[in-house]
Scaffold this active site. Structure first.
Site, PDB file in Angstrom:
ATOM      1  N   LYS A 191       0.856  -1.196   0.000  1.00  0.00           N
ATOM      2  CA  LYS A 191       0.000   0.000   0.000  1.00  0.00           C
ATOM      3  C   LYS A 191       0.884   1.235   0.000  1.00  0.00           C
ATOM      4  CE  LYS A 191      -1.906   2.897   2.844  1.00  0.00           C
ATOM      5  NZ  LYS A 191      -1.826   4.087   1.975  1.00  0.00           N
ATOM      6  N   GLU A 197       9.471   0.949  10.902  1.00  0.00           N
ATOM      7  CA  GLU A 197      10.513   1.958  10.635  1.00  0.00           C
ATOM      8  C   GLU A 197       9.828   3.301  10.776  1.00  0.00           C
ATOM      9  OE1 GLU A 197      13.605   1.609   9.984  1.00  0.00           O
ATOM     10  OE2 GLU A 197      13.878  -0.412   9.217  1.00  0.00           O
ATOM     11  N   CYS A 236      13.444  10.606   7.177  1.00  0.00           N
ATOM     12  CA  CYS A 236      13.268  10.096   8.547  1.00  0.00           C
ATOM     13  C   CYS A 236      14.534  10.298   9.369  1.00  0.00           C
ATOM     14  CB  CYS A 236      12.888   8.624   8.501  1.00  0.00           C
ATOM     15  SG  CYS A 236      14.024   7.666   7.496  1.00  0.00           S
ATOM     16  N   GLU A 251       9.312  15.830  15.428  1.00  0.00           N
ATOM     17  CA  GLU A 251       9.735  15.624  14.040  1.00  0.00           C
ATOM     18  C   GLU A 251       8.940  16.587  13.148  1.00  0.00           C
ATOM     19  OE1 GLU A 251       8.619  11.974  12.062  1.00  0.00           O
ATOM     20  OE2 GLU A 251      10.594  11.848  11.154  1.00  0.00           O
TER      21      GLU A 251
HETATM   22  P1  NAD Z   1       2.248   8.234   7.909  1.00  0.00           P
HETATM   23  O1  NAD Z   1       2.515   7.459   9.143  1.00  0.00           O
HETATM   24  O2  NAD Z   1       1.195   9.261   7.948  1.00  0.00           O
HETATM   25  O3  NAD Z   1       1.849   7.256   6.704  1.00  0.00           O
HETATM   26  C1  NAD Z   1       2.639   6.151   6.354  1.00  0.00           C
HETATM   27  C2  NAD Z   1       1.742   5.112   5.713  1.00  0.00           C
HETATM   28  O4  NAD Z   1       0.773   4.704   6.670  1.00  0.00           O
HETATM   29  C3  NAD Z   1       0.968   5.623   4.502  1.00  0.00           C
HETATM   30  O5  NAD Z   1       0.858   4.600   3.544  1.00  0.00           O
HETATM   31  C4  NAD Z   1      -0.392   5.938   5.080  1.00  0.00           C
HETATM   32  O6  NAD Z   1      -1.451   5.861   4.146  1.00  0.00           O
HETATM   33  C5  NAD Z   1      -0.536   4.854   6.133  1.00  0.00           C
HETATM   34  N1  NAD Z   1      -1.446   5.241   7.208  1.00  0.00           N
HETATM   35  C6  NAD Z   1      -1.768   6.505   7.622  1.00  0.00           C
HETATM   36  N2  NAD Z   1      -2.693   6.449   8.591  1.00  0.00           N
HETATM   37  C7  NAD Z   1      -2.967   5.141   8.815  1.00  0.00           C
HETATM   38  C8  NAD Z   1      -3.840   4.461   9.703  1.00  0.00           C
HETATM   39  N3  NAD Z   1      -4.621   5.108  10.558  1.00  0.00           N
HETATM   40  N4  NAD Z   1      -3.852   3.112   9.670  1.00  0.00           N
HETATM   41  C9  NAD Z   1      -3.061   2.435   8.798  1.00  0.00           C
HETATM   42  N5  NAD Z   1      -2.241   3.024   7.913  1.00  0.00           N
HETATM   43  C10 NAD Z   1      -2.175   4.373   7.928  1.00  0.00           C
HETATM   44  O7  NAD Z   1       3.653   8.816   7.468  1.00  0.00           O
HETATM   45  P2  NAD Z   1       3.957   9.748   6.235  1.00  0.00           P
HETATM   46  O8  NAD Z   1       3.444  11.097   6.562  1.00  0.00           O
HETATM   47  O9  NAD Z   1       3.502   9.096   4.971  1.00  0.00           O
HETATM   48  O10 NAD Z   1       5.556   9.728   6.225  1.00  0.00           O
HETATM   49  C11 NAD Z   1       6.304  10.469   7.085  1.00  0.00           C
HETATM   50  C12 NAD Z   1       6.769   9.650   8.263  1.00  0.00           C
HETATM   51  O11 NAD Z   1       7.453   8.487   7.807  1.00  0.00           O
HETATM   52  C13 NAD Z   1       7.765  10.390   9.116  1.00  0.00           C
HETATM   53  O12 NAD Z   1       7.452  10.226  10.472  1.00  0.00           O
HETATM   54  C14 NAD Z   1       9.093   9.723   8.782  1.00  0.00           C
HETATM   55  O13 NAD Z   1      10.060   9.804   9.787  1.00  0.00           O
HETATM   56  C15 NAD Z   1       8.664   8.324   8.541  1.00  0.00           C
HETATM   57  N6  NAD Z   1       9.670   7.598   7.749  1.00  0.00           N
HETATM   58  C16 NAD Z   1      10.471   6.693   8.387  1.00  0.00           C
HETATM   59  C17 NAD Z   1      11.456   6.021   7.678  1.00  0.00           C
HETATM   60  C18 NAD Z   1      12.351   5.020   8.358  1.00  0.00           C
HETATM   61  O14 NAD Z   1      12.982   4.234   7.650  1.00  0.00           O
HETATM   62  N7  NAD Z   1      12.445   5.006   9.671  1.00  0.00           N
HETATM   63  C19 NAD Z   1      11.617   6.271   6.315  1.00  0.00           C
HETATM   64  C20 NAD Z   1      10.786   7.193   5.696  1.00  0.00           C
HETATM   65  C21 NAD Z   1       9.808   7.848   6.432  1.00  0.00           C
END
Ligand code: NAD
Length: 496
Positions: free
Chosen positions: A191, A267, A302, A400
């Site tokens: 997804k 992650e 991240c 963050e």
């Molecule tokens: P997010 O948590 O909002 O979304 C990530 C994924 O989760 C998306 O596919 C989203 O549709 C899904 N999602 C959102 N709400 C959900 C829910 N209630 N239930 C299930 N799935 C849900 O994050 P984002 O805004 O897309 O990305 C930014 C975040 O990702 C930052 O916190 C960043 O640090 C983190 N990130 C971490 C890494 C790592 O390797 N540690 C790498 C890249 C990004």
């Protein structure tokens, strides 16, 4: 050197087409409800296409196909060498389509197209290649039991893996999850983030050409709280590998406990420190890398080194250098090869980042604000911004932001630097700049983070594990350790 000029990218864009349906059981299809959502280019505010909006029904359909594909053995029972060769084909196909992938991710989430072409797409292809190459070079174990006993410890695939990924490196994050999950013989339901589904759908198209059997690789675009939640709650999914925010990572732990106790690998976010000691001889290089560490990819990284800790007696010189280097990270049109950063992913995300900046201006010293880029009709461009926070406890130094914003935090002693560096809920990455070998090793040991880059920034390769401690999550991407997440140990004990 740029891959293409601005005009060439615009010409390629004219002929770009988008897959906008879900990919289930080896076929592109509408969502069960036929609903769609708009995919918007954040640098113009214009709609790129309307994409299938998958719901719980689509997740159930995909799980059925993925399970059937796993059980029929067309992929899971192939020799590792055969899976390797098809994944290598997919890796080559990614590079054959480098222009298209670069444009898809750039248009979808606003990063410079040249970064996609130089970093993201070769990175995704390279990690897939490394992972595929590794899979037929590892052996199982035989335990040292007494004679006339043979205790074999085998690594077996889990079955159906859900991969839920964010928008900041859309293709790369998809590959980081799917490469080891597929290499080990699982079926996958990917997804992508609702902000950036287009490159995942292109990958689906290429998976057919690479010979990945129907149902083994599925892509379900949709909203997190609907599609993502349905993946987390589904009883037929054995494991979810998630990259995204800590807030949503915690939700996946809940989903698992409320459903089938599926394995969850997280992650999540970070607030990584970059510590510059006065023993650092290459201060200019440290300043240059500090600007890159904070502002690359619009700060939407991240492991962004967004807390810059600098020893007091070099702070003035370092800050001067950092401000000069930050002038190299001003935003511009993502399709202009000269732009070092583009725009943030959406108007909504820009509001969040600007709210952090506005609040910080009230209680923290603003020491640098770069020149912004203005583009008709959108507010998604944000200039690099630096605050000075004397103790590192302000919101801007703790939360963050996920935008081009950094805090400078001065310190006097090594002990103080370690304490400030660890004063966070996160533990993803850190950098240490020091020409005192024992200082560098000692601090690397004491800072709680998954990767410590010494005299470098964001050290990363397919060969080394990536992932955090504390609220940055658990379970490693990349390296041979990534296989642990998608396999279980099975003991087969034969007495003879
Ligand atoms: P997010 O948590 O909002 O979304 C990530 C994924 O989760 C998306 O596919 C989203 O549709 C899904 N999602 C959102 N709400 C959900 C829910 N209630 N239930 C299930 N799935 C849900 O994050 P984002 O805004 O897309 O990305 C930014 C975040 O990702 C930052 O916190 C960043 O640090 C983190 N990130 C971490 C890494 C790592 O390797 N540690 C790498 C890249 C990004």
């Amino acid at each position: 050197m740029s891959r293409h000029s601005n005009k060439e990218w615009l010409d390629i864009k004219k002929n770009l087409s988008f897959h906008n349906q879900a990919f289930i059981g080896g076929k592109f299809c509408n969502s069960v409800s036929s609903e769609t959502f708009e995919c918007i280019n954040p640098s113009t505010g214009k709609i790129l296409t309307k994409v299938a909006n998958c719901s719980e029904q689509d997740v159930k359909k995909a799980v059925k196909c993925a399970r059937a594909a796993f059980e029929n053995g067309n992929w899971s029972d192939l020799s590792p060498t055969e899976r390797k060769s098809r994944l290598l084909k997919l890796s080559n196909l990614i590079m054959d389509n480098i222009d298209e992938f670069s444009l898809l991710d750039s248009l979808d989430m606003g990063k410079p197209v040249e970064d996609c072409a130089a970093i993201d797409v070769p990175g995704a292809s390279g990690i897939l290649q490394w992972t595929a190459e590794a899979i037929d070079k590892i052996s199982d174990e035989i335990s040292p039991t007494e004679k006339r006993n043979l205790a074999m410890v085998k690594r077996v695939p889990l079955g159906v893996v859900g991969a839920v990924v964010p928008w900041n490196f859309p293709l790369d994050m998809a590959i980081w999850k799917c490469a080891p999950a597929l290499a080990t013989g699982n079926s996958v339901i990917l997804k992508p983030a609702e902000q950036s589904p287009l490159s995942a759908l292109k990958l689906a198209e290429l998976s057919i050409e690479a010979g990945i059997p129907d149902g083994v690789f599925n892509v379900l675009p949709g909203y997190g709280h609907v599609t993502g939640k349905a993946i987390g709650m589904n009883y037929g999914i054995d494991c979810v590998a998630f990259t995204g925010s800590t807030e949503i990572g915690k939700k996946f732990l809940e989903y698992s406990s409320m459903s089938n106790m599926k394995q969850i690998w997280l992650e999540c976010g970070g607030k990584s420190p970059n510590i510059i000691f006065n023993s650092c001889k290459k201060l200019e290089e440290a300043a240059s890398m500090a600007a890159q560490g904070a502002f690359f990819n619009q700060g939407e990284v991240c492991s962004a080194n967004s807390r810059i800790l600098v020893q007091n007696n070099i702070a003035e010189d370092f800050i001067d250098l950092l401000m000069k280097k930050s002038d190299n990270w001003l935003p511009g049109d993502p399709l202009n090869p000269l732009s070092k950063i583009g725009c943030v992913v959406s108007e909504e995300h820009a509001k969040k980042v600007n709210k952090f900046i506005d609040k910080a201006k009230l209680d923290t010293d603003l020491i640098y604000e770069g020149k912004n880029f203005s583009h008709s009709n959108v507010n998604t461009f944000i200039a690099p911004t630096i605050f000075k926070d004397n103790d590192g406890n302000k919101e801007i130094s703790q939360d963050e932001v996920f935008g081009p914003v950094a805090s400078i935090i001065p310190f006097d002693t090594q002990e103080e630097a370690i304490s400030i560096a660890n004063n966070t809920n996160y533990g993803l990455a850190a950098s240490v700049w020091s020409d005192d070998l024992s200082e560098a090793h000692f601090v690397a040991d004491k800072v709680h983070a998954g990767t410590i880059s010494v005299n470098s920034m964001d050290a990363l390769s397919p060969m080394t594990p990536f992932g955090g401690f504390k609220e940055s999550g658990f379970g490693k991407d990349l390296s041979l350790h990534s296989f642990d997440k998608y396999t279980g140990l099975k003991t087969v004990w034969v007495k003879y």
